[in-house]
Every structure is written in C-alpha cells, then in structure tokens.
Motif scaffolding. Structure first.
Motif, PDB file in Angstrom:
ATOM      1  N   VAL A   1     -30.435  -4.840 -31.247  1.00  0.00           N
ATOM      2  CA  VAL A   1     -30.231  -4.094 -30.675  1.00  0.00           C
ATOM      3  C   VAL A   1     -28.839  -4.927 -29.677  1.00  0.00           C
ATOM      4  O   VAL A   1     -28.757  -6.181 -29.229  1.00  0.00           O
TER       5      VAL A   1
ATOM      6  N   ARG B   1     -25.630   1.527 -24.723  1.00  0.00           N
ATOM      7  CA  ARG B   1     -26.814   0.437 -24.974  1.00  0.00           C
ATOM      8  C   ARG B   1     -28.066   1.034 -26.297  1.00  0.00           C
ATOM      9  O   ARG B   1     -28.421   2.463 -26.486  1.00  0.00           O
TER      10      ARG B   1
ATOM     11  N   LEU C   1     -29.795   0.831 -30.245  1.00  0.00           N
ATOM     12  CA  LEU C   1     -30.566   0.047 -31.083  1.00  0.00           C
ATOM     13  C   LEU C   1     -29.618   0.836 -32.473  1.00  0.00           C
ATOM     14  O   LEU C   1     -29.551   1.580 -32.895  1.00  0.00           O
TER      15      LEU C   1
ATOM     16  N   LEU D   1     -30.051   3.919 -26.263  1.00  0.00           N
ATOM     17  CA  LEU D   1     -31.675   3.718 -25.870  1.00  0.00           C
ATOM     18  C   LEU D   1     -31.265   4.270 -24.372  1.00  0.00           C
ATOM     19  O   LEU D   1     -30.490   4.420 -23.687  1.00  0.00           O
TER      20      LEU D   1
ATOM     21  N   ALA E   1     -36.399  -2.704 -26.455  1.00  0.00           N
ATOM     22  CA  ALA E   1     -36.283  -2.156 -27.803  1.00  0.00           C
ATOM     23  C   ALA E   1     -36.635  -3.295 -29.239  1.00  0.00           C
ATOM     24  O   ALA E   1     -36.955  -3.029 -29.868  1.00  0.00           O
TER      25      ALA E   1
ATOM     26  N   PHE F   1     -38.921   5.952 -28.154  1.00  0.00           N
ATOM     27  CA  PHE F   1     -38.768   6.581 -26.970  1.00  0.00           C
ATOM     28  C   PHE F   1     -39.272   6.740 -26.024  1.00  0.00           C
ATOM     29  O   PHE F   1     -39.454   6.259 -25.027  1.00  0.00           O
TER      30      PHE F   1
END
Length: 337
Positions: free
Chosen positions: A75, A93, A95, A117, A126, A296
């Motif tokens: 990540v 940001r 993953l 994310l 994460a 998530f």
C-alpha cells in the motif's frame, strides 16, 4: 525514499537466487518507470506473509523471473502515472494487487490492479487487511457460499486468515467455531468474535474434533469448514462437515497435503474445493473490486477490526518473517520501506 541519485535509485530487498531466509539482500535498485496503464506508488507498508518465504525459497507455484523483490499487496501513495491512466493521480492512496515487488520503496502496478483507500483507513491497517481479508472473503463468499445462520468452523483460527474469517463470517451473520491448537490463544479468537472454541490439541484428533463439533451443533456438523492447515487437521475436519456442507482448502501449513476418497463426498453430499486468491486477482478483477469495497466499508464502520501491527524496517525483513514463522507475532508483521 533514499536521497541518493535524486530519486533515481531506491532501497529494495532483491532475490537473485532462491534460498533460505537471509539470502535476499537489501540493495540499491533503479526506481521503476511506470509503463502505459501503470501507476507507481511510493510504498508506505507491506505485510510480511508466510507465502513470501515460499516465493523466496523457490517453492511457490507462481515464481517471478529473477532478480525480483518479493512482497504481495503493498500500500502507498501514487507518485507517478503512465500513459493512459485515468482513474488515479499523484497523491492518491492505494492498495495494490501486486503479486511481488512490495519489499521496496517504489513499485509499479497496473491501474486495474489498484484500489483506492478510504480516508478512514490507515496504511498500516490497509496492509494488515491485505491478503488475509481478501482470501477469507473470497473463501467464504464465492467458494463456500456463506449464508446467514451457517455454522463455520475455522481451522488455524489464530492466523491472519483465520482471524479475518472469524470477523467476516460474524459480520455476515454466521455462527463461528474457532479451531485452536493452544488453549492460551483462545482470548484472541474470542476477541475476534468466535462463538465457540474447538480444541485441536486433543490426543485423538480424528475423533475428538468431530465429537466437539457435533456437541456444539446438536450432532449436525459444520456447514462450512475453512482449512489452511491440511494434514491430520483436514482428515479430522472432513468428518465434521454437515450434510451438504462445504470444506474449502486454503493451504497446508501443517506440511502434509491430504487426500480425499470420493465416495465419502458422495455419501454425505459434501463439497471440497480450494481457493488460490491470486487467480481471482488476475481473472476476476470485478469480483475483487466488490471484495475490497465490502472489506473497506466494514472496516470504516467498525464491524471488522484489522489485526494489530508489529512493524519492522525493510532491512529487517528476515527477522519479520522468522518471527512470523516462530509465532512470535501477535497480529500482522508489517514492513516499512
């Protein structure tokens, strides 16, 4: 990131020859340039996983060309994009679904293999979620066809995938039996939400496991069994599957790859299947997008809690993996490049 050479080089763990832990070394490598359709991320965190040891030893079923950096699903933050990238921009940001390359300061990944994310999820959380929760989600949702009210027996329940499976199954309305090999570890599975404990250290595992499961289910057995252990644990758990139940093979951490007599499946109307989540990432990216959106959302809502993190610097990757193999890590071992 190294300041040397104005960001043209980076630190990375490099496998030049397959071998035991410690064979791969920390080296200076060129910072990769994103190709068409790729994003480059500055890695913030990557989990150290048991599968990484298999890859570095040359024992995994999918091996990259050498030299390479190990490390799945890092990540981090986008710092550059290749031509044709439309979904992500520098500063996002993400993953990533990278199958290797995470044990480095930078990695390039196809845009289609990245997931944004949510703001409420830290990089460490994460990284803690990655590989464990997606494996558990695909196992429960796609392979085992989990339905609310099912009884789920999770073997290896104190491992990363096991703890993820407990939380996900509970979030989906299942009753969870946690199989543990040490009475000292019952607290962690209870905290994850397990309803009952199945002792896998009993002297007569073949009969003892089934007796415990039947006692907890009124003689019906478990609707779903998740097995990352294999060996004698698989043999015993197969006898505890309910009529029309489903046992999903995740791995063989105990060492022995078991065999199944097909007539037993017929007589009990049960299924045995396997899951290799890497194939889902390659073949079913739409399902993986659904998977991570669900994970998530559950994290942000507080319905599942990523495992606690034990952080290591990149140079200490071997110690992180040794601690993982030696069961010295509570939660997830995370590398910070």
């Amino acid at each position: 990131m190294s300041e040397a050479a104005d960001m043209t080089t980076m630190k990375a763990i490099v496998v030049r020859e397959f071998g035991p832990l410690g064979t791969a070394k920390l080296e200076d490598m060129p910072v990769p340039e994103p190709k068409d359709g790729e994003v480059r991320i500055r890695v913030a965190a990557v989990a150290a996983n048991f599968v990484d040891t298999l890859v570095m030893e040359g024992k995994y079923q999918f091996l990259p060309e050498r030299p390479f950096s190990p490390g799945k699903l890092p990540v981090g933050t986008v710092d550059a994009v290749g031509a044709g990238v439309t979904r992500f921009s520098p500063g996002d940001r993400l993953l990533t679904m990278a199958e290797h390359g995470g044990y480095a300061e930078f990695v390039c990944v196809p845009e289609s293999q990245c997931f944004r994310l949510p703001d409420g999820l830290s990089f460490d959380d994460a990284a803690s979620v990655s590989l464990a929760y997606d494996t558990a989600w695909v196992t429960l949702t796609d392979r085992a066809r989990l339905a609310a009210g099912d009884t789920v027996l999770v073997l290896g329940a104190t491992g990363a995938v096991g703890l993820a499976a407990i939380q996900l199954a509970k979030a989906k309305g299942a009753r969870v039996l946690a199989g543990v090999t040490s009475p000292q570890k019952t607290d962690i599975v209870r905290q994850a939400g397990a309803d009952e404990i199945v002792d896998l250290s009993v002297p007569d595992l073949r009969n003892g496991l089934r007796e415990q499961v039947h006692a907890l289910t009124g003689g019906a057995g478990a609707d779903i069994v998740l097995d990352p252990l294999g060996g004698d644990f698989f043999d015993a758990a197969l006898r505890a599957v309910a009529w029309r139940g489903r046992l999903v093979v995740i791995g063989f951490a105990s060492g022995r790859i078991p065999e199944v007599k097909a007539n037993y499946l017929l007589l009990k109307n049960i299924e045995v299947s396997g899951v290799q989540v890497s194939d889902y990432r390659k073949r079913m990216p739409e399902l993986m997008n659904e998977c991570f959106e669900d994970i998530f959302a559950l994290c942000v809502a507080g319905r599942i809690r990523p495992a606690p993190v034990q952080a290591y610097p990149l140079a200490d990757y071997a110690r992180a993996l040794e601690d993982l193999l030696g069961r010295k890590v509570t939660g997830r071992a995370i590398l910070h490049p």
